[in-house]
Design a protein around this motif. Structure first.
Motif, PDB file in Angstrom:
ATOM      1  N   UNK A  54       0.819  -1.212   0.000  1.00 45.45           N
ATOM      2  CA  UNK A  54       0.000   0.000   0.000  1.00 45.45           C
ATOM      3  C   UNK A  54       0.850   1.257   0.000  1.00 45.45           C
ATOM      4  N   UNK A  55       2.153   1.107  -0.033  1.00 47.02           N
ATOM      5  CA  UNK A  55       3.025   2.275  -0.081  1.00 47.02           C
ATOM      6  C   UNK A  55       4.480   1.888   0.034  1.00 47.02           C
ATOM      7  N   UNK A  56       5.341   2.852  -0.239  1.00 44.41           N
ATOM      8  CA  UNK A  56       6.782   2.621  -0.213  1.00 44.41           C
ATOM      9  C   UNK A  56       7.477   3.547   0.768  1.00 44.41           C
ATOM     10  N   UNK A  83       3.017  -3.598   3.846  1.00 45.15           N
ATOM     11  CA  UNK A  83       2.399  -4.819   3.339  1.00 45.15           C
ATOM     12  C   UNK A  83       0.991  -5.017   3.883  1.00 45.15           C
ATOM     13  N   UNK A  84       0.207  -5.757   3.097  1.00 46.58           N
ATOM     14  CA  UNK A  84      -1.121  -6.175   3.544  1.00 46.58           C
ATOM     15  C   UNK A  84      -1.440  -7.502   2.865  1.00 46.58           C
ATOM     16  N   UNK A  85      -2.001  -8.451   3.607  1.00 40.43           N
ATOM     17  CA  UNK A  85      -2.347  -9.756   3.053  1.00 40.43           C
ATOM     18  C   UNK A  85      -3.746  -9.725   2.455  1.00 40.43           C
ATOM     19  N   UNK A  86      -3.898 -10.374   1.310  1.00 39.20           N
ATOM     20  CA  UNK A  86      -5.196 -10.470   0.633  1.00 39.20           C
ATOM     21  C   UNK A  86      -5.595 -11.939   0.682  1.00 39.20           C
ATOM     22  N   UNK A  94     -12.489  -0.996  -2.700  1.00 37.00           N
ATOM     23  CA  UNK A  94     -12.285   0.005  -3.743  1.00 37.00           C
ATOM     24  C   UNK A  94     -11.763   1.306  -3.157  1.00 37.00           C
ATOM     25  N   UNK A  95     -11.710   1.413  -1.839  1.00 37.85           N
ATOM     26  CA  UNK A  95     -11.169   2.602  -1.196  1.00 37.85           C
ATOM     27  C   UNK A  95      -9.697   2.439  -0.828  1.00 37.85           C
ATOM     28  N   UNK A  96      -9.169   1.205  -0.922  1.00 39.56           N
ATOM     29  CA  UNK A  96      -7.755   0.962  -0.669  1.00 39.56           C
ATOM     30  C   UNK A  96      -6.991   1.168  -1.967  1.00 39.56           C
ATOM     31  N   UNK A 129       4.923  -3.904  -9.433  1.00 38.02           N
ATOM     32  CA  UNK A 129       4.250  -2.638  -9.207  1.00 38.02           C
ATOM     33  C   UNK A 129       3.283  -2.340 -10.349  1.00 38.02           C
ATOM     34  N   UNK A 130       2.149  -1.746  -9.990  1.00 39.76           N
ATOM     35  CA  UNK A 130       1.191  -1.247 -10.980  1.00 39.76           C
ATOM     36  C   UNK A 130       0.658   0.078 -10.466  1.00 39.76           C
ATOM     37  N   UNK A 131       0.378   0.984 -11.362  1.00 40.08           N
ATOM     38  CA  UNK A 131      -0.032   2.332 -10.986  1.00 40.08           C
ATOM     39  C   UNK A 131      -1.464   2.411 -10.501  1.00 40.08           C
TER      40      UNK A 131
END
Length: 152
Positions: A54-56, A83-86, A94-96, A129-131
């Motif tokens: 969710x960020x760097x 990090x976050x586990x899915x 959709x807000x993350x 990574x994806x934008x």
């Protein structure tokens, strides 16, 4: 005092008209685009837990396989990653806003960027990574496959 049958019918009709009006007012102008699809989502169609970033800015070190919004060239880089586990068979809200995805349960996974159509073999624990305008749809197979596609 009891209301007549005719009076009850009028009250019910009035109530339904008020509810219908408020529902109509709450409906967006273009129902085909509501709710918004969200950007930066990870949709996990697999039976495995995926890991997203969710960020760097801070967190433990991680290796990013590619750099840039959607670059298919390997430009491995060490970063600090949030990090976050899915969980299996779920999607991120959709807000993350997720920025990258990886697998940890096999030696590698396959990634496809819709912009160029090629498939790339990425080592497990390396983040792709994806934008923010892209989502990652990941599917099961002998190895996980993730398609990175533009939302808008």
């Amino acid at each position: 005092m009891r209301m007549s049958l005719k009076g009850r019918g009028a009250a019910i009709a009035l109530g339904l008209a008020v509810i219908g009006t408020s529902i109509t007012l709450a409906t967006p102008a273009s129902a085909t685009h509501w709710p918004p699809p969200g950007e930066g989502r990870i949709i996990n169609h697999t039976g495995r837990t995926l890991v997203g970033l969710t960020g760097f800015d801070h967190g433990k070190g991680c290796t990013v396989w590619n750099w840039g919004e959607v670059e298919h060239k390997r430009q491995s880089s060490r970063k600090h990653c949030d990090r976050d586990h899915i969980d299996p068979h779920t999607a991120t809200s959709r807000f993350d806003d997720f920025d990258a995805v990886t697998v940890q349960s096999s030696g590698y996974f396959w990634v496809n960027f819709e912009d160029n159509g090629s498939w790339y073999k990425v080592p497990a624990h390396y983040y792709v990574q994806f934008g923010g305008r892209y989502n990652a749809d990941c599917y099961s197979g002998p190895h996980v496959t993730c398609k990175i596609h533009k939302v808008w």
